[in-house]
Scaffold this active site. Sequence first.
Site, PDB file in Angstrom:
ATOM      1  N   SER A 174       1.407  -1.998   1.068  1.00  0.00           N
ATOM      2  CA  SER A 174       0.474  -0.823   1.101  1.00  0.00           C
ATOM      3  C   SER A 174       1.190   0.024   0.272  1.00  0.00           C
ATOM      4  CB  SER A 174       0.230  -0.262   2.395  1.00  0.00           C
ATOM      5  OG  SER A 174      -0.494   0.612   2.895  1.00  0.00           O
TER       6      SER A 174
ATOM      7  N   LYS B 156      -9.530  12.688  -3.620  1.00  0.00           N
ATOM      8  CA  LYS B 156      -8.318  13.328  -3.470  1.00  0.00           C
ATOM      9  C   LYS B 156      -7.129  13.608  -4.116  1.00  0.00           C
ATOM     10  CE  LYS B 156      -5.437  11.427  -0.754  1.00  0.00           C
ATOM     11  NZ  LYS B 156      -4.740  10.007   0.653  1.00  0.00           N
TER      12      LYS B 156
ATOM     13  N   GLN C 268       3.538   8.551   9.749  1.00  0.00           N
ATOM     14  CA  GLN C 268       2.815   7.698   9.257  1.00  0.00           C
ATOM     15  C   GLN C 268       2.989   6.280  10.400  1.00  0.00           C
ATOM     16  OE1 GLN C 268       0.704   7.221   6.320  1.00  0.00           O
ATOM     17  NE2 GLN C 268       1.072   9.542   5.875  1.00  0.00           N
TER      18      GLN C 268
ATOM     19  N   ARG D  62      -5.917   6.511   6.997  1.00  0.00           N
ATOM     20  CA  ARG D  62      -6.871   5.570   6.474  1.00  0.00           C
ATOM     21  C   ARG D  62      -5.082   4.459   6.546  1.00  0.00           C
ATOM     22  NH1 ARG D  62      -3.486   6.380   1.932  1.00  0.00           N
ATOM     23  NH2 ARG D  62      -4.341   7.577   0.099  1.00  0.00           N
TER      24      ARG D  62
ATOM     25  N   ASP E  66      14.229   4.262  14.669  1.00  0.00           N
ATOM     26  CA  ASP E  66      14.255   5.325  13.400  1.00  0.00           C
ATOM     27  C   ASP E  66      15.525   5.689  13.522  1.00  0.00           C
ATOM     28  OD1 ASP E  66      13.061   6.881  12.507  1.00  0.00           O
ATOM     29  OD2 ASP E  66      14.185   8.192  12.686  1.00  0.00           O
TER      30      ASP E  66
ATOM     31  N   LYS F 247      11.778   3.738  -4.792  1.00  0.00           N
ATOM     32  CA  LYS F 247      11.582   3.353  -3.030  1.00  0.00           C
ATOM     33  C   LYS F 247      10.778   1.700  -2.408  1.00  0.00           C
ATOM     34  CE  LYS F 247       9.824   7.094  -0.344  1.00  0.00           C
ATOM     35  NZ  LYS F 247       8.613   7.828  -0.198  1.00  0.00           N
TER      36      LYS F 247
END
Lengths: 319, 319
Positions: A288, A65, A136, A108, A157, A221
């Site tokens: 993740s 990818k 996401q 995924r 949010d 992040k």
Amino acid sequence: MNTTFLSGKEIASLLDMKEVIRAVEDAFLNLGSGKAKMPPKIYLSLDEGDFRAMPAAIPGAAGVKWVNVHPHNPAQGLPTVMATLIYNDPATGYPLAVMDASLMTAYRTGAASAIASKYLARKNISSLGLIGAGRQAVTQCLAHMELFDIKIVKVFDSSGKAIEKFIDLFPQYPVEASSLEEAVACDIVCTVTPSREPFLKPEWIMPGTHINAVGADAPGKEELYPELLRRSKVVVDDLEQAQHSGEINVPIKNGLYQTDNIYATLAEIVSGKRAGRASDGEITIFDSTGIAIEDIAVAKLLYEKTKISNDYLTLDFTG
Amino acid sequence: MNTTFLSGKEIASLLDMKEVIRAVEDAFLNLGSGKAKMPPKIYLSLDEGDFRAMPAAIPGAAGVKWVNVHPHNPAQGLPTVMATLIYNDPATGYPLAVMDASLMTAYRTGAASAIASKYLARKNISSLGLIGAGRQAVTQCLAHMELFDIKIVKVFDSSGKAIEKFIDLFPQYPVEASSLEEAVACDIVCTVTPSREPFLKPEWIMPGTHINAVGADAPGKEELYPELLRRSKVVVDDLEQAQHSGEINVPIKNGLYQTDNIYATLAEIVSGKRAGRASDGEITIFDSTGIAIEDIAVAKLLYEKTKISNDYLTLDFTG
């Protein structure tokens, strides 16, 4: 022979979250039992953004990818992240397909979180909290709805408009707007924000919660306070990537979290090498970052679907 | 927006060696002056063969080539090496094109050798020797014919049939079958065999010869006796790749050649940072492994040609 070209629209018509979860879980099983191969991804860093090459092989499938991250794209009406995947026959190297992998990536990622929840969350969970209501969050919601009997989804949010839009997407599910504190009080919590400052406080999290920390996918992040990590059982998708760009990257850099504190990889847990949750009281966290075997697993699934359906476009790819 | 898909046939109709040489020389110039980016390639090694991801950016272009090497393919009627290239806008990351990069690879490899010959061979050369008459020899010949006034091309191959076939390909050029010793006595010599044993003896090589050592492109491959390397001015395309998989890889492993003996990279010479040939008597060797900036340079050239000609196929690649 031919190379199949699958556009974003074709991919969208082929994607089924239940199938994606099965394929991705199988990929983690193969990774855990040594049947998958995945060299570290490489970065090509430019002034305007960067690209990552993510190669991997699982039994019967290989490929790469190639995905960009260009933060200023939205101002030009383009997505920040666009992905293209080359899918090969591992036995001959033949390029069987080229796919627009942008939507696949979101699927995924959602699937990986739901699989982590399956192995790490308590039994009989009934509420899902989503922090962040962007693209996401959609697939996090879809994937958890497939695997769990969820009675309420609480969405927070910083943009009220984003919450409204999200709720409109799921008329069939019990989704409701909530405060940050309410959302993080759910049985399973998914954080999917682009935050660079921790906002998830340890005192908000109830014993027994499972958190999928998805937002942090690049150096700098961070969504969770390091103390929360230290108090929890942390499972990563990839040891190297997690330290470099996952939820633990900033705390590790600042000396507030140690690599030794990582409990296991998801592949070790899925393949039975390590146990999952040990008690109803512990807090579990899945860090993740997104790994290439997930992508190749979904590419294999979609490629095989096109072979069956014949509803695809082929192009002569040989000289 | 659209992603252009260029099949092998379309690529073949677009490739022009003179243009390829110009584009590849420009890429080396950019690499030498710090305007190109090229992280090391990564390998995905499987039982049946391997894959390499080769990312790079040059001004105005970025992308990745994904190429396999499956040695047992010919028995199944498939090429050993097949390449696919994803070509992106560096400013946004948008995947502008996907290309069958197999033929492009042979063209850029020929071009790189001819460029090396331009900077390293003596003036007024008139003969070209080709050791090996396969696909790569074709583009070595084409590229040198573009840049030099060559009066005779001498071709050797262990297969007489391969030599015949090669000569039939070039009715317009003065190509003739020769012995190995005759071929290596030419002004410029290109070795393009899959050899794993050195065969090119130092005593065969006349002072002033320039050799493009192209065949060795993987660990264990070797065409020149190490003593010939030690006696010569060696220029590589990439320091890391040359040591890992180029002509110098086996001698370095065996302690018969040292990294310190490498004179320069081709990019340093093209960009004027290092001088090329110093005297008419020295033997120069270009150790060619093939690098990603060459591929991206050719991809840019071809993509821009399709934009002009409009004689191409576009597919909707967005979700």
